[in-house]
Every structure is written in structure tokens, then in C-alpha cells.
Design a protein around this motif. Sequence first.
Motif, PDB file in Angstrom:
ATOM      1  N   ASP A  64     -58.841  21.167  88.701  1.00 10.98           N
ATOM      2  CA  ASP A  64     -58.591  21.651  87.343  1.00 10.98           C
ATOM      3  C   ASP A  64     -58.581  23.176  87.254  1.00 10.98           C
ATOM      4  N   SER A  65     -59.009  23.836  88.336  1.00 14.51           N
ATOM      5  CA  SER A  65     -59.080  25.305  88.267  1.00 14.51           C
ATOM      6  C   SER A  65     -57.738  25.959  88.592  1.00 14.51           C
ATOM      7  N   PHE A  66     -56.794  25.168  89.117  1.00 12.59           N
ATOM      8  CA  PHE A  66     -55.507  25.765  89.502  1.00 12.59           C
ATOM      9  C   PHE A  66     -54.335  24.877  89.107  1.00 12.59           C
ATOM     10  N   ILE A  67     -53.155  25.444  89.189  1.00 18.37           N
ATOM     11  CA  ILE A  67     -51.936  24.661  88.951  1.00 18.37           C
ATOM     12  C   ILE A  67     -51.174  24.578  90.273  1.00 18.37           C
ATOM     13  N   GLU A 110     -46.838  17.690  88.514  1.00 17.60           N
ATOM     14  CA  GLU A 110     -45.855  17.235  87.518  1.00 17.60           C
ATOM     15  C   GLU A 110     -45.750  18.320  86.419  1.00 17.60           C
ATOM     16  N   PRO A 111     -44.543  18.822  86.096  1.00 15.18           N
ATOM     17  CA  PRO A 111     -44.419  19.963  85.174  1.00 15.18           C
ATOM     18  C   PRO A 111     -45.178  19.805  83.857  1.00 15.18           C
ATOM     19  N   MET A 119     -44.475  27.678  81.906  1.00 13.09           N
ATOM     20  CA  MET A 119     -45.011  27.055  83.127  1.00 13.09           C
ATOM     21  C   MET A 119     -44.240  25.775  83.449  1.00 13.09           C
ATOM     22  N   GLU A 120     -43.985  24.968  82.415  1.00 20.33           N
ATOM     23  CA  GLU A 120     -43.264  23.709  82.629  1.00 20.33           C
ATOM     24  C   GLU A 120     -41.877  24.008  83.219  1.00 20.33           C
ATOM     25  N   GLU A 121     -41.246  25.013  82.638  1.00 21.21           N
ATOM     26  CA  GLU A 121     -39.909  25.403  83.090  1.00 21.21           C
ATOM     27  C   GLU A 121     -39.943  25.910  84.537  1.00 21.21           C
ATOM     28  N   PHE A 122     -40.962  26.731  84.828  1.00 16.03           N
ATOM     29  CA  PHE A 122     -41.069  27.259  86.195  1.00 16.03           C
ATOM     30  C   PHE A 122     -41.257  26.111  87.194  1.00 16.03           C
ATOM     31  N   LEU A 123     -42.183  25.185  86.882  1.00 15.55           N
ATOM     32  CA  LEU A 123     -42.473  24.101  87.831  1.00 15.55           C
ATOM     33  C   LEU A 123     -41.243  23.216  88.043  1.00 15.55           C
ATOM     34  N   ARG A 124     -40.535  22.949  86.933  1.00 13.36           N
ATOM     35  CA  ARG A 124     -39.333  22.091  87.038  1.00 13.36           C
ATOM     36  C   ARG A 124     -38.307  22.756  87.967  1.00 13.36           C
ATOM     37  N   CYS A 125     -38.091  24.017  87.732  1.00 13.73           N
ATOM     38  CA  CYS A 125     -37.095  24.764  88.499  1.00 13.73           C
ATOM     39  C   CYS A 125     -37.537  24.896  89.969  1.00 13.73           C
TER      40      CYS A 125
END
Length: 461
Positions: free
Chosen positions: A356-359, A364-365, A438-444
Motif C-alpha cells: 500500500d505504500s507504493f504504486i 491495474e490502472p 495516474m490512471e492515464e499514465f498506468l494505462r499508457c
Amino acid sequence: MTTIDPWGAVKIDNYSKLFDEFGISRFDELLVKIKNPHRYMRRNVIFGHRSYESVLDAMLSGKPFAAMSGFMPSGQVHLGHKMVMEEIIWHQQQGGDAFLAIADMEAHSVRGKSWKECDTLGKDYILSAFALGFEPGEHGHIYFQSKSAQVKDLSFELGIKTNFSELSAIYGFNGETNIAHMVSAVTQSADILQPQLKEFGGPKPVVIPVGADQDPHIRLTRGLADKMNMFHVFPGPPRHPNFKGMINIYSKSPTSDTMKTENEFNILKNRLLQEKIVSKAGIKFDDTEDSMNCYTGHIEIACIKSSPEELLPKVQESTRAVALELGGYAFMPPASTYHKFMTGLYGGKMSSSVPDSFIGLTEEPQAGAKKVMHAMTGGRVTLQEQQKLGGEPEKCSVYELLLFHLVDDDNELVEVYKDCEGGTRVCGNCKKYAAGLMEEFLRCHQKKRELAKEKLAGLGF
Ligand code: SF4
């Protein structure tokens, strides 16, 4: 008047001990010389360095240089790893050779990961490096430690120059420490020095981007680079009032064979005196200019006309060339840059063992965005207080995400900072904004990882 400090989340005061006690230099003093600084450089995320000038000089003059880092495949690849990958990639884009080691020997010996896990996790790291822009090929080298004969051979040689006391002082090793753990520590030094092997073009400035906690390892490797070298060149005080200074060359031959040392010195002296080398280096040795004496185990150059600062790099270059001819390594001390750590999403230190301390970059975005929504902020307890007192971006992990990863435009970041401090920005909306990015970055990023699978297959691991 309020002072705007958009990089406020990156206060380096806590790091001042490193400057004072360990001789780490401030990075911001170099910034003016860097043509296209990475945002970590512009924003003080990279706050310190050791001999980065050597890398910068090579970069500016079109000479060879390299950047390298290792990743221990013991857990999910995350935003902290992304920082290091971006720094390596930036140097590759500036014309350097990039080296990326998967430290599977370390993960196996220290974290008990099976070789199969090391392989799977290691490939995950490589995919993210590709997705972020790492280019494999002539100027981009990726390897698993366990599969690199060069690194293993070099670490064996380095092991001859390292003893248990040194390693225990640095890493806290004791009688319970297994031998493989010690081997993996020396293997990391071999990773750092490998770009300077003749197979990769020989001695050159190499930068290792690290967090400040890695400095002892950098110091160990800089010491090892020196111990491995045949000749040691350094300036000294003038021995005569007419001299501007001295340059001394000593030998610590890998063997204790005195005759061999003397022969090496004769070769070095002859080499330095050879007209073509002398003229190439711009050094003239005679009574009216600079003079040179050769003793057993010591060459001394009196700087009469030239300044020691002017002569030193030229003598170093000639000496390195001779050492290479004699089969030596002639390593340059590796340079390093130090970046600030990312804090955990809920405060404290970001840790691979606390999910939980990191992404994670493979997360999953939507789950990544959700973590942002729950992250610790520098906001006040009530909206009224926030409007009255303003937020504290320097204590906010959401602001840190914007600063380190999500906002490229410095001006935009200045606005966020100003609005937060001025109380016109509220945490709920700010988190939603960051979560969306963040969601956009992870998806891309994950799409790019998919596309990079072909490149990975091409490496034949
Ligand atoms: S407004 Fe944004 S930057 Fe300011 S404290 Fe809240 S979440 Fe952090």
C-alpha cells in the motif's frame, strides 16, 4: 510576501549531513551547464553528486560516457524504480551508453528468490524500462548478473581487493552472513565497473544514479576502482619555489614483483616521452619547460611552465593508455548522482514489502488511481482551515506524485503549489486530478509494455 518554492516537497536540508560529512557535492551548482536537464535535475529531486563533472564534460564534448544501474528482482516494479530508469534513459538520450543490470544473484542470495522468480520479475523490470524509452542495442546493454561471464569474472578479481572487515563495516555483515551475500555485494561493484572494460570501449566516465542510502556502495566501488589500477596519478605540492606544483605517478602493481614494476615504469616513462604521445598530450619535457624524473616505483613531473591542473588530465590519459597496453584496467572512479526518496503513499518510507505504500507499474490502472485517492495529503483538517491557512504541499504525497511523475510542465506545477499554499486548491479535487493522471499514465505505460514484449523476446533471455 510568500516565497514560492514549487520544489518544496524536495527540501534537501535533511541531506546536508551528506554534503558535510561524506563529501557529496550539491547538484544544483552544475545545472547551468546542462543543456536539457531532466525534470529531476530541474526540480532538485537529484540533489547531490560525486564527480558528475567528468560525465558532464564528456557529454558536452561528445566523448564516450555511460550510465548504469542495477535492479534487484525481488518484488513488483514500481514508481521508485521508474525514477532510476528515467535517469538512465535520459543519459542514453544525451549520447551515453546505458547499462541495466538485473541483480538476480543478489535477489537469490539475499532475498531467497528462486532463479525462476528472478527470471520472471527481472523481465518485468526490463519491459518497464523499454516502455519508458530504454533502447537496447549497441548503446543499450541489459543483462542478468548470473548470465554475464564478464561481470562474474570481474567480481572475482574485485574480491581479491576486498576483505571481510570492509564489507562488514559497510553492510553490517557478521559471522552469520553467507558467502553468496558477500559475493553479491562485490558483484554490484563489478556491475558498476563493467562499462569501463575494453569490451565496452575501455575507461570512461560512468554515472550511477542512486538514492542517498546507496552512497556507501559507491564509495566502496570508487575505492575498488583505485585499488585495481596499476598506476596512481595525483598532484602534490611544489618541491622548489620555481615549480608550480608536482604530479606524482605511483605504481601498485597487481603483483609484488619489483622488476615487473620497474619495467612498467620504464615503459610508462618511455611512453610519456615519445614525441607523438607528448605532442598529443601537449606536454614538453626539457629543462626550460616541465621536467620528469623516473625512480623505482615513482615518476615525478615538475610543473615548471604548465599548471598542475592543466597537465593532470593529460598525464592521466597517457597513463591510462599505458596501463591498458600492459593489460591493466585503468578504471576511472565511477560518478554518482543522488536523488531524494519517494515517501510512502501514507507517509513514512516507500517500501516494496508494504504494497500500500507504493504504486506498481503493472498495477491495474483503476487500483493505482484508488491508491492516490487514499494517499496522505498536506491538507488541513477542515475546508475552512484549508482556505484560511492554505495546504502544505511539502508534506503531501499527492503533490510529490505530481512533482516526481505526473506533471511535465514546470509552470503548471508552480500554479498547483501556489494555489495549494494560498488555500484556493482543495484536496478532494486535487486528488481526483492526480488520480486521473495516474490512471492515464498506468494505462499508457502498460500498453507500451505489451508492445515491448517483442523487443524483450529479441534479447533471447
Ligand atoms: S491541495 Fe493538493 S497539493 Fe495541496 S495539500 Fe491538498 S492534495 Fe496536497
